[in-house]
Design a protein around this motif. Structure first.
Motif, PDB file in Angstrom:
ATOM      1  N   SER A  75       0.869  -1.172   0.000  1.00 16.58           N
ATOM      2  CA  SER A  75       0.000   0.000   0.000  1.00 16.58           C
ATOM      3  C   SER A  75       0.901   1.215   0.000  1.00 16.58           C
ATOM      4  CB  SER A  75      -0.904   0.026   1.239  1.00 16.58           C
ATOM      5  OG  SER A  75      -0.118   0.195   2.417  1.00 16.58           O
ATOM      6  N   TRP A  77       0.897   3.635   2.080  1.00 17.09           N
ATOM      7  CA  TRP A  77       1.347   3.943   3.439  1.00 17.09           C
ATOM      8  C   TRP A  77       2.371   2.927   3.932  1.00 17.09           C
ATOM      9  CZ3 TRP A  77      -3.727   3.623   1.877  1.00 17.09           C
ATOM     10  CH2 TRP A  77      -4.402   2.422   2.118  1.00 17.09           C
ATOM     11  N   GLN A  78       2.268   1.676   3.472  1.00 20.06           N
ATOM     12  CA  GLN A  78       3.285   0.702   3.850  1.00 20.06           C
ATOM     13  C   GLN A  78       4.623   1.060   3.212  1.00 20.06           C
ATOM     14  OE1 GLN A  78       4.935  -1.629   1.725  1.00 20.06           O
ATOM     15  NE2 GLN A  78       6.152  -2.337   3.469  1.00 20.06           N
ATOM     16  N   ALA A  80       5.575   4.006   2.305  1.00 22.04           N
ATOM     17  CA  ALA A  80       6.053   5.209   2.995  1.00 22.04           C
ATOM     18  C   ALA A  80       6.713   4.854   4.323  1.00 22.04           C
ATOM     19  CB  ALA A  80       4.898   6.181   3.216  1.00 22.04           C
ATOM     20  N   SER A  81       6.142   3.888   5.028  1.00 23.20           N
ATOM     21  CA  SER A  81       6.724   3.448   6.295  1.00 23.20           C
ATOM     22  C   SER A  81       8.106   2.842   6.089  1.00 23.20           C
ATOM     23  CB  SER A  81       5.795   2.420   6.957  1.00 23.20           C
ATOM     24  OG  SER A  81       6.344   1.943   8.175  1.00 23.20           O
ATOM     25  N   ILE A 106       4.078   8.847  -2.933  1.00 25.65           N
ATOM     26  CA  ILE A 106       4.565   8.515  -1.589  1.00 25.65           C
ATOM     27  C   ILE A 106       5.259   9.729  -0.969  1.00 25.65           C
ATOM     28  CG2 ILE A 106       6.173   7.057  -0.304  1.00 25.65           C
ATOM     29  CD1 ILE A 106       5.631   4.894  -2.474  1.00 25.65           C
ATOM     30  N   ILE A 109       2.668  12.082   0.402  1.00 23.36           N
ATOM     31  CA  ILE A 109       2.081  11.569   1.644  1.00 23.36           C
ATOM     32  C   ILE A 109       3.016  11.811   2.822  1.00 23.36           C
ATOM     33  CG2 ILE A 109       1.409   9.448   2.850  1.00 23.36           C
ATOM     34  CD1 ILE A 109       0.356   8.426   0.116  1.00 23.36           C
ATOM     35  N   LEU A 110       4.295  11.497   2.643  1.00 21.54           N
ATOM     36  CA  LEU A 110       5.255  11.690   3.729  1.00 21.54           C
ATOM     37  C   LEU A 110       5.428  13.161   4.073  1.00 21.54           C
ATOM     38  CD1 LEU A 110       8.043   9.125   2.791  1.00 21.54           C
ATOM     39  CD2 LEU A 110       6.774   9.183   4.934  1.00 21.54           C
ATOM     40  N   SER A 113       2.462  14.480   5.904  1.00 18.49           N
ATOM     41  CA  SER A 113       2.270  13.870   7.224  1.00 18.49           C
ATOM     42  C   SER A 113       3.334  14.291   8.229  1.00 18.49           C
ATOM     43  CB  SER A 113       2.297  12.336   7.102  1.00 18.49           C
ATOM     44  OG  SER A 113       1.303  11.862   6.249  1.00 18.49           O
ATOM     45  N   PHE A 213      -7.666   5.942  -1.263  1.00 19.04           N
ATOM     46  CA  PHE A 213      -8.023   7.215  -0.664  1.00 19.04           C
ATOM     47  C   PHE A 213      -9.249   7.790  -1.371  1.00 19.04           C
ATOM     48  CE2 PHE A 213      -3.284   8.027   0.311  1.00 19.04           C
ATOM     49  CZ  PHE A 213      -3.416   7.487   1.586  1.00 19.04           C
ATOM     50  N   HIS A 217      -9.252  12.708   1.006  1.00 17.65           N
ATOM     51  CA  HIS A 217      -8.041  12.179   1.636  1.00 17.65           C
ATOM     52  C   HIS A 217      -6.804  12.619   0.855  1.00 17.65           C
ATOM     53  CE1 HIS A 217     -10.296   8.609   3.634  1.00 17.65           C
ATOM     54  NE2 HIS A 217      -9.983   9.504   4.550  1.00 17.65           N
ATOM     55  N   PHE A 221      -3.523  15.468   2.088  1.00 20.23           N
ATOM     56  CA  PHE A 221      -2.074  15.293   2.245  1.00 20.23           C
ATOM     57  C   PHE A 221      -1.309  16.396   1.515  1.00 20.23           C
ATOM     58  CE2 PHE A 221      -3.411  10.931   3.215  1.00 20.23           C
ATOM     59  CZ  PHE A 221      -2.639  10.678   4.337  1.00 20.23           C
TER      60      PHE A 221
END
Length: 294
Positions: A75, A77-78, A80-81, A106, A109-110, A113, A213, A217, A221
């Motif tokens: 995903s 978000w994964q 991005a993590s 990505i 998003i980062l 956030s 999203f 959403h 971001f």
């Protein structure tokens, strides 16, 4: 920045992530993120021209030389993590981003956030993901379930030469790409198989997203980005197939927008020197932070 790169691997808690490094400690620390089904070689043509940065370009999980994830592990978000885990491994508390396509999404998003960690984000022909609204969630999930049941039954193609794999990438890709550009990506994305060559890429990456999203959403971001941000928009790129996305991009006045003739992979093609020049101006204006060698 040095003309040649060196390979690097990161042993993260749940997987190994590969990458390529250009530059030396002391420059602005930058993490590079490639597009969907591509790999770290996406920056081969612009990285040597970048000045005053240390670029660590990743093979995101499931791509290139990096490990694959379990079922349903992919995903935005994964991914991005994973980027943050790499930054922790590098000892980079604050760093900049360079993203193409999915990697640009990505990056957005980062940056939206974690403004305290991202000193700036340069994005190439990507900004917002595909979206859907809540009422479509059951149908989207059903598409994922149905496709995931079939993924194990599909065999990867095997090519008897690297040249044939490059031809397949040029002719069968979701976006047009020049042969020389495809060559860089393909050679890093292949592995030996039954006397020939097949893709290293995790087949799960071809599955539809189980969740997307909503428009709100995705916009939230980008609206939350407070660090310097730049978008290089390819005039013949993928976003021009979605006029509603272009309209939204024009409304984000806090994102530096540079429009350039070229296709989706313009940073790997003839426009690479012009893209690199824009990136040099962008990174030169960012605040200086110390980096550590990976």
């Amino acid at each position: 920045m040095t003309l040649t790169s060196r390979e690097v691997r990161f042993s993260l808690p749940s997987l190994e992530v590969a990458g390529k490094v250009w530059g030396e400690p002391g420059g602005i620390p930058v993490i590079g993120l490639h597009g969907w089904l591509d790999n770290a070689a996406t920056f081969d043509h612009i990285a040597p021209a970048l000045k005053g940065v240390q670029l660590v370009a990743l093979d995101l999980p499931g791509h290139g030389l990096s490990d694959h994830l379990p079922m349903a592990g992919y995903s935005l978000w994964q991914q991005a993590s994973t980027v943050l885990q790499v930054a922790e491994d590098l000892g980079w508390e604050r760093f900049a981003l360079l993203g193409h396509s999915m990697g640009a999404i990505i990056s957005g998003i980062l940056t939206g956030s974690l403004p305290e960690r991202i000193i700036g984000a340069a994005m190439i022909d990507g900004l917002m993901p595909f979206t859907s609204e809540p009422d479509d969630a059951p149908r989207q999930m059903a598409r994922f379930f149905t496709s995931s049941l079939a993924v194990g039954n599909k065999r990867k193609p095997v090519y008897d030469s690297v040249e044939k794999a490059i031809s397949a990438r040029v002719l069968g890709g979701t976006t047009s790409i020049a042969r020389e550009a495809a060559s860089s990506l393909v050679e890093r994305g292949l592995m030996p198989d039954h006397g020939g060559w097949t893709w290293r890429t995790d087949p799960q990456l071809m599955l539809p997203s189980p969740l997307r999203f909503t428009n709100k959403h995705a916009e939230s971001f980008i609206e939350a980005i407070s660090s310097p941000a730049m978008l290089v928009l390819a005039n013949q790129g993928v976003m021009h197939e979605h006029p509603q996305v272009l309209d939204r991009i024009e409304r984000f006045k806090h994102i530096q927008l540079h429009k350039m003739d070229g296709g989706h992979h313009l940073h790997l093609e003839a426009q690479a020197p012009d893209v690199a020049a824009l990136l040099n101006d962008f990174y030169a204006a960012l605040p200086k932070v110390d980096s550590s060698a990976p």
